[in-house]
Scaffold this active site. Structure first.
Site, mmCIF file in Angstrom:
data_model
loop_
_atom_site.group_PDB
_atom_site.id
_atom_site.type_symbol
_atom_site.label_atom_id
_atom_site.label_comp_id
_atom_site.label_asym_id
_atom_site.label_seq_id
_atom_site.Cartn_x
_atom_site.Cartn_y
_atom_site.Cartn_z
ATOM 1 N N CYS A 79 0.858 -0.987 0.124
ATOM 2 C CA CYS A 79 -0.102 0.022 0.283
ATOM 3 C C CYS A 79 0.746 1.128 -0.006
ATOM 4 O O CYS A 79 1.548 1.670 0.994
ATOM 5 C CB CYS A 79 -1.002 0.040 1.121
ATOM 6 S SG CYS A 79 -2.054 1.322 1.321
ATOM 7 N N HIS A 107 -7.859 4.315 -2.453
ATOM 8 C CA HIS A 107 -8.605 5.701 -2.155
ATOM 9 C C HIS A 107 -8.517 6.433 -3.082
ATOM 10 O O HIS A 107 -7.559 7.056 -3.501
ATOM 11 C CB HIS A 107 -8.324 5.995 -0.705
ATOM 12 C CG HIS A 107 -8.074 4.984 0.239
ATOM 13 N ND1 HIS A 107 -7.448 5.261 1.448
ATOM 14 C CD2 HIS A 107 -8.943 4.056 0.557
ATOM 15 C CE1 HIS A 107 -7.584 4.014 2.208
ATOM 16 N NE2 HIS A 107 -8.592 3.358 1.597
ATOM 17 N N TYR A 158 -14.023 6.161 -1.977
ATOM 18 C CA TYR A 158 -14.419 4.702 -2.762
ATOM 19 C C TYR A 158 -15.429 5.063 -3.926
ATOM 20 O O TYR A 158 -16.264 4.098 -4.290
ATOM 21 C CB TYR A 158 -14.900 3.611 -1.933
ATOM 22 C CG TYR A 158 -13.722 3.026 -1.173
ATOM 23 C CD1 TYR A 158 -13.126 2.104 -1.637
ATOM 24 C CD2 TYR A 158 -13.315 3.233 0.256
ATOM 25 C CE1 TYR A 158 -11.887 1.384 -1.018
ATOM 26 C CE2 TYR A 158 -12.466 2.852 0.864
ATOM 27 C CZ TYR A 158 -11.632 1.979 0.154
ATOM 28 O OH TYR A 158 -10.602 1.432 0.791
#
Length: 298
Positions: A194, A264, A278
């Site tokens: 991430c 995101h 989202y």
């Protein structure tokens, strides 16, 4: 849009349910295949409890459920499961209305706004307690993942602080990841890379991608402005990370077989911000931006 593979990130499983049955997974797969899409990653509400994350009584029963979940995924050909090790407090955001480009709305985190809240029982655990619980889990489940053909990708702590509300966190640095990966050396014990969290750690993103290399089993392609104490999510083309250099590093280190999602995105005009990060318009932009970066490598 040229998207062929789907990441399922459902809401938390309610009513005390802690497992994905074969039929539930098959139903989702049938739905996706009806539109020509591959069910490639399941993340979010995987059947992993705090009894497991914190090493509490009853964890063996819960680990047995997780093993069956992996077997179900393997039977259906779902190749990647993303999980996290955030006990007590999961993903933390304190803001959902930061105005960024074009008055779009972005999420953020400010640790000062997290302080002063209720005590979380998990705060009684130490960092080493949390690591030992993760090591125990990996030694139990990675052999099952290998047999099932399902790769595990451990998501960083979000935010990657030493603690949140005094609950210790351990998946918050490159060095800690190395220690975790060494617990059970297998391609099935891997990383969900991430980018926003590694950026908040202060890591050099392209160098860290190359560092982990084939241990990366899944990618969240995003960026943040700030650090683990205070950050705001950015548009994919407007953050401090060199995203083209990151894509070059993925191309060199893991090739094109690792699933990637935009993660995101800001909320744009006409969207109600009911599910911050989202909504569709920002995701549409992000997918186009990712495809542009990929095309630039050819």
């Amino acid at each position: 849009m040229g998207v062929t593979d789907v990441v399922i990130h459902p809401l938390e499983i309610g009513d005390g349910q802690t497992e994905w049955t074969y039929d539930e997974l098959r139903g989702l797969q049938n739905y996706l295949e009806g539109d020509g899409l591959n069910f490639t990653v399941l993340e979010g509400s995987v059947p992993l409890t705090d009894r497991v994350r914190l090493g509490l009584d009853g964890r063996d029963e819960d680990i047995a459920e997780f093993k069956q979940f992996l077997r179900n995924c393997g039977d259906l050909g779902i190749p990647v499961v993303c999980y996290d090790w955030m006990g007590g407090v999961r993903w933390a955001r304190t803001e959902a209305h930061n105005k960024v480009r074009g008055d779009s709305l972005s999420t953020g985190f400010d640790n000062e706004k997290m302080e002063g809240g209720p005590t979380v029982p998990a705060s009684e655990k130490s960092h080493e307690d949390i690591f030992e619980a993760l090591a125990y889990f990996l030694e139990e489940v990675v052999p099952v993942a290998e047999e099932a053909g399902v790769k595990l990708g451990l998501h960083p702590d979000d935010p990657p602080r030493e603690s949140v509300r005094d609950v210790p966190r351990i998946v918050n640095s490159v060095e800690n990841y190395d220690r975790i990966l060494d617990v059970y050396d297998s391609e099935y014990n891997g990383v969900t890379f991430c980018q926003g969290n590694f950026a908040a750690m202060g890591a050099d993103i392209p160098d860290t991608i190359r560092h982990f290399g084939e241990k990366i089993n899944f990618v969240h392609f995003r960026d943040v402005d700030g650090d683990a104490d205070r950050f705001i999510e950015t548009w994919h083309d407007a953050g401090p990370t060199d995203m083209h250099a990151a894509m070059e590093a993925y191309d060199e280190a893991v090739g094109d077989e690792v699933p990637m999602r935009p993660d995101h995105v800001p909320t744009m005009a006409g969207e109600d911000n009911s599910n911050p990060g989202y909504h569709f318009k920002g995701r549409l932009f992000a997918i186009g931006y990712i495809r542009g970066l990929l095309d630039s490598l050819n």
